[in-house]
Structure formats: C-alpha cells, structure tokens
Scaffold this active site. Structure first.
Site, PDB file in Angstrom:
ATOM      1  CB  ALA A 307      -1.109   0.051   1.709  1.00 16.94           C
ATOM      2  N   GLY A 308       2.396   1.647   0.903  1.00 19.70           N
ATOM      3  CA  GLY A 308       2.568   2.486   0.365  1.00 19.70           C
ATOM      4  C   GLY A 308       2.653   3.224  -0.507  1.00 19.70           C
ATOM      5  CE  LYS A 312      -1.634   1.779  -8.074  1.00 15.10           C
ATOM      6  NZ  LYS A 312      -0.364   2.552  -8.337  1.00 15.10           N
ATOM      7  CD  GLU A 331       5.363  -0.854   2.525  1.00 18.32           C
ATOM      8  OE1 GLU A 331       5.754  -0.538   3.110  1.00 18.32           O
ATOM      9  OE2 GLU A 331       3.945  -0.122   1.669  1.00 18.32           O
ATOM     10  CG  ASP A 358       7.256  -9.930   3.802  1.00 16.72           C
ATOM     11  OD1 ASP A 358       7.138  -9.815   2.599  1.00 16.72           O
ATOM     12  OD2 ASP A 358       8.353 -10.581   3.358  1.00 16.72           O
ATOM     13  CB  CYS A 429       4.008   1.818 -12.433  1.00 10.36           C
ATOM     14  SG  CYS A 429       4.346   2.916 -13.156  1.00 10.36           S
TER      15      CYS A 429
END
Length: 497
Positions: A307-308, A312, A331, A358, A429
């Site tokens: 999430a970090g 998003k 995260e 993790d 990405c």
C-alpha cells in the site's frame, strides 16, 4: 605662462603611466555574477538532492519552491529546468564530456549539476544564451565558489556554440546501432531502450513505436488529480485552472502551479494520482465477483497488499466506503505504513485498517479471506519515467530479475489470501514482460484453480464512455504515447470456486 602639474616619476626617473579611467556600470560585475536566481537555485537544489542524497525530485521540488517563495511563473520555470535537466542528463553528459578536459566523474558533483542546468537552458529552453550563461555562472558563484564558476563559464560557452540537433548529430555520427542512437538522442540508458522495444512487441505493438514512446517519456506530464468518490470534489481545482480529465471520472488535469496550495489537496480529499493508477484501482473495485464468495453479512473485504505510500489505497478505501466494503492496507516498512495512515485519514476510519508487515506472510494470517486484492508490486518503474526522470539513471538491468522473484512471491501469496470466487489485480508501473506477463504466466502455470479475466474490458468499463477503448485482452497495458498515462500493466485473476 601657465604652470604644468608635476609629473610623477618612478625611482629611476621614468615617467609613470597613468592608468586608464575605468567606467563602471550601475551593477558591478562581481555583484552581477554572484547573485543566485531563486528559480535556478530551486532547480539546482533538486538536482543536488537527487544526485547527492538519492532523493526523489517530485518530493524535493515542491518543498524547495515553497521555501524560496516562488510565484507561479518562477515555479513553472524551476520545474521545467529541474525535470528537463534530469530527463536530458544522458544526452547532456555526452555533450559535456566533449567540452570538458577531464572525465566527468572527476568533476565536483555540484559543478556537474550546475553544468547540466546550464546545458538544458542553452539547448532545450527558450532562454537567451547570454542569460543562461550569466545566471548559471552567478548561481555557481553563489553556491559553489568563484573558482568553479570560471570552469562552468568556459564549458557552457563551448556547449552554446552548437544547437542540440547539431550536438546529437556529432555524437551519433557513424553509429549504425539503432538502440545506441536512440539512447543518445532521447536520453535513455541503452538497456532501457532495449527493454522498451521488447515490451512493445510483447504487448502486441509495433517496435516502430519506440521513438514515440521515448519522446513521451521526455514530455513534461500534466499533473493528474482525483477527487475521492463521495468525499471530495474538483470545484476548487477548476477555479485554479484545472480541466476535467478525459479518461476517468472524478479526475482533472492541472497544467501549472503548486497543487499543494489547494485546500482540498491539503485536506486529502483531492489527490495527485496518474490516470492510469486511477483506472486500475477502479477496474478492481468494479469487476464483477462470483456472489457465492461474499460473506453472509454482505460486506466485502478488500486488501491492498503493497500500500505505501498510500495513493491507490486511499482511492480504493473511498470506493470501498461507497460500496459498503472494508479495506486492509498492508505495508512492510513502518515509516511508509505511517504515510499510508496519513493518506487514509481522509476516508472514514471504520472503512479501513493498516497492517505493518511483509505482504508475503499475509496469507498465513488471512487465508482465503479477501474478495478483492490489489498487488501493486514493487517494480523497476519503467512505465513512469516521465514522472520520475531520475529513476532511469538509477535502475540497472539486474533489478528486473531481482524484483521478479519478489513479484512472483507476492502474487502467489495473494491468490492464497483471496477467497474462491474473489479477484486479484496484479499491477505494475512497468511494461517489461519479465515483470508483467511472465510473472502472471508463471503463477498461473503452477495452479489449476485460477483464471484470467478480461482486463482490457475491465479498464474500458472503468473509464469514461469511449475514452479508452483498451479492447478485449486477457491482460492490459497502458502507454504514455497512446493513452497519456503511465505505462500501467493490469492482470485480473479470479480464483475458481
């Protein structure tokens, strides 16, 4: 007879020569060349932080702009100068190497950064040569010293003797390798040019598009905004000059200025987020589930596994709030987990929670628990080079293989943590096939309870009507030169019941 004034003579009796009378301008030369123009100083600070501290330009630049109190015009100049110098670094360094009498690595790093700033002004900005030279030398005098400023002045005068096109022609003369020529002309490392050529072909596009893709990487991107569904709006942004986004609802394009000055951005209800990131989050939130996977209470459980720093995750949380779902944001790094919490503060607290740990162990604590899982996997970021110009010089070819191991482990864990009938979105990405289709294929190959959904159709459904037309594809790839987004990859994987 009028007496003449006595002429001064030296000890040998010779008449001394009078010094010529000096004329002075209103501003003394030393004063002219020692002043550091604030906009150029901001750009210099960004380059120093990037090269000296491994900082991210997009984080350093806004802080430096505010520190020096730049107005809108100067902030725009500083942004173009900093980002342009970073994007063009490969080409500019090749040019500078022709103009410096020693290897560039032997230069003081601050001097090299000043030379890059000067080269970008001289070769790629509408700055008169005399102004670019004078201001860059003045900057050097102010922040580096008088000695180095003489070297900078001499080198930049050599740079200014030719246009960028002429320099590129000199640098590529006799070079028959298309990859090497493209690397110099479009300022990308050779390995990235090869990787992007391979990526185009792997995702069904023509290798001839490589020039357009490289050029798109070097275009200054427009800031994309998103108003969190049900929580924010774009009225303030529109009043500040933003225009509605063309790909996805609740989005806007902000062409100039510091978005951090908008109240809605400071409040977190409007966020900076690439349209590609918005689309993949919405595609996961809107894709149809097998109804039998949902608990009796009817509340869907969502997971953002990586999430970090929270971009998003916040959009997903807002969508979850609208749909009556709940989100767990995971995260591993504690400081980044705190950034996620700060980002999620804009969403009602009953909708979300944050786990620090993790992601590869989450299925141990939550086996077959979630209806929707986002695996926004750590990747090389080759799809965001236009927004993170420094990353092209930091990444190495070996990163692809190293990250591939982690990507497979995360996706394997995700399909263990999703309920039968639930959906996992695997997102990167990066368009590199080793980080995208190869990862998905490897995980699918080892199990018989997984199936690919039509990711292209899901993106089309999540976009504004007729805006995207990604087509019907088992996996989907967005492109800067086609969709004006980052090169986001999306695979939607359903776990069969």
């Amino acid at each position: 007879m009028t007496s003449q004034p006595e002429k001064k003579r030296n000890e040998k009796g010779h008449e001394r020569r009078r010094a010529a009378v000096k004329t002075r301008t209103a501003v003394a030369p030393g004063q002219r060349t020692r002043a550091a123009d604030p906009a150029r100083l901001v750009a210099f600070e960004v380059l120093r932080a990037v090269s000296g501290e491994d900082a991210y330009a997009n984080l350093v630049l806004p802080k430096s702009i505010r520190k020096h109190r730049l107005d809108k015009r100067d902030a725009g100049f500083a942004t173009e100068l900093a980002y342009g110098a970073l994007r063009g670094q490969g080409t500019y360094d090749a040019i500078l190497a022709k103009c410096v009498d020693r290897p560039l690595e032997r230069l003081d790093p601050a001097v090299l950064d000043a030379l890059r700033i000067g080269a970008h002004q001289l070769l790629a900005m509408r700055v008169p040569a005399h102004a670019a030279l004078d201001q860059t030398v003045g900057l050097a005098r102010a922040v580096i010293g008088a000695g180095p400023s003489a070297l900078i002045n001499a080198v930049l005068r050599k740079v200014s003797a030719r246009s960028l096109e002429d320099w590129v022609e000199i640098l590529t003369a006799g070079e028959t390798d298309a990859v090497k020529r493209a690397a110099i002309e479009h300022s990308h490392p050779e390995w990235i040019v090869r990787a992007l050529r391979q990526s185009l072909v792997a995702h069904g596009r023509s290798v001839e598009e490589i020039t357009d893709l490289l050029r798109a990487d070097n275009d200054a991107p427009v800031v994309n905004l998103v108003a969190l569904p049900g929580l924010g709006d774009l009225d303030e942004a529109r009043k500040a000059g933003a225009t509605d986004g063309e790909l996805v609802k609740d989005s806007a394009l902000f062409a100039a200025g510091d978005v951090g000055r908008l109240d809605s951005v400071r409040a977190g209800t409007t966020r900076v987020q690439d349209a590609g990131s918005q689309l993949v989050a919405r595609a996961l939130a809107e894709v149809e589930l097998d109804g039998s996977s949902i608990d009796e209470d009817g509340v869907e459980k969502w997971l953002d596994m990586c999430a970090g720093p929270g971009g998003k995750a916040t959009l997903l949380a807002a969508l979850a709030h609208e749909q009556g779902a709940v989100l767990l944001a995971n995260e591993p790094a504690p400081h980044r987990a705190q950034l996620v919490r700060q980002a999620l503060d804009a969403v009602p607290g009953e909708t979300w929670n944050v786990r620090t740990g993790d992601g590869r162990t989450i299925a141990e604590d939550y086996p077959e628990t979630f209806d929707r899982i986002l695996v926004d996997a750590p990747c090389t970021g080759l799809g965001a080079l236009r927004r993170r110009p420094e990353s092209r010089w930091r990444r190495q070819p070996g990163d692809v293989g190293d990250l591939g191991i982690l990507q497979r482990e995360l996706l394997t864990t995700a399909v263990d943590a999703v309920k039968p009938g639930g959906v996992v979105a695997y997102v990167t990405c990066s368009p590199h096939p080793a980080e995208t289709t190869a990862v998905v294929a490897d995980v699918l190959r080892k199990r018989n309870d997984l199936e690919l959904l039509d990711a292209g159709a899901a993106l089309d459904a999540a976009s504004l009507p007729g805006a995207l037309e990604a087509g019907h594809e088992s996996t989907a790839q967005l492109w800067p030169h086609i969709h004006s987004t980052d090169a986001m990859f999306l695979a939607l994987i359903r776990r069969k019941i």
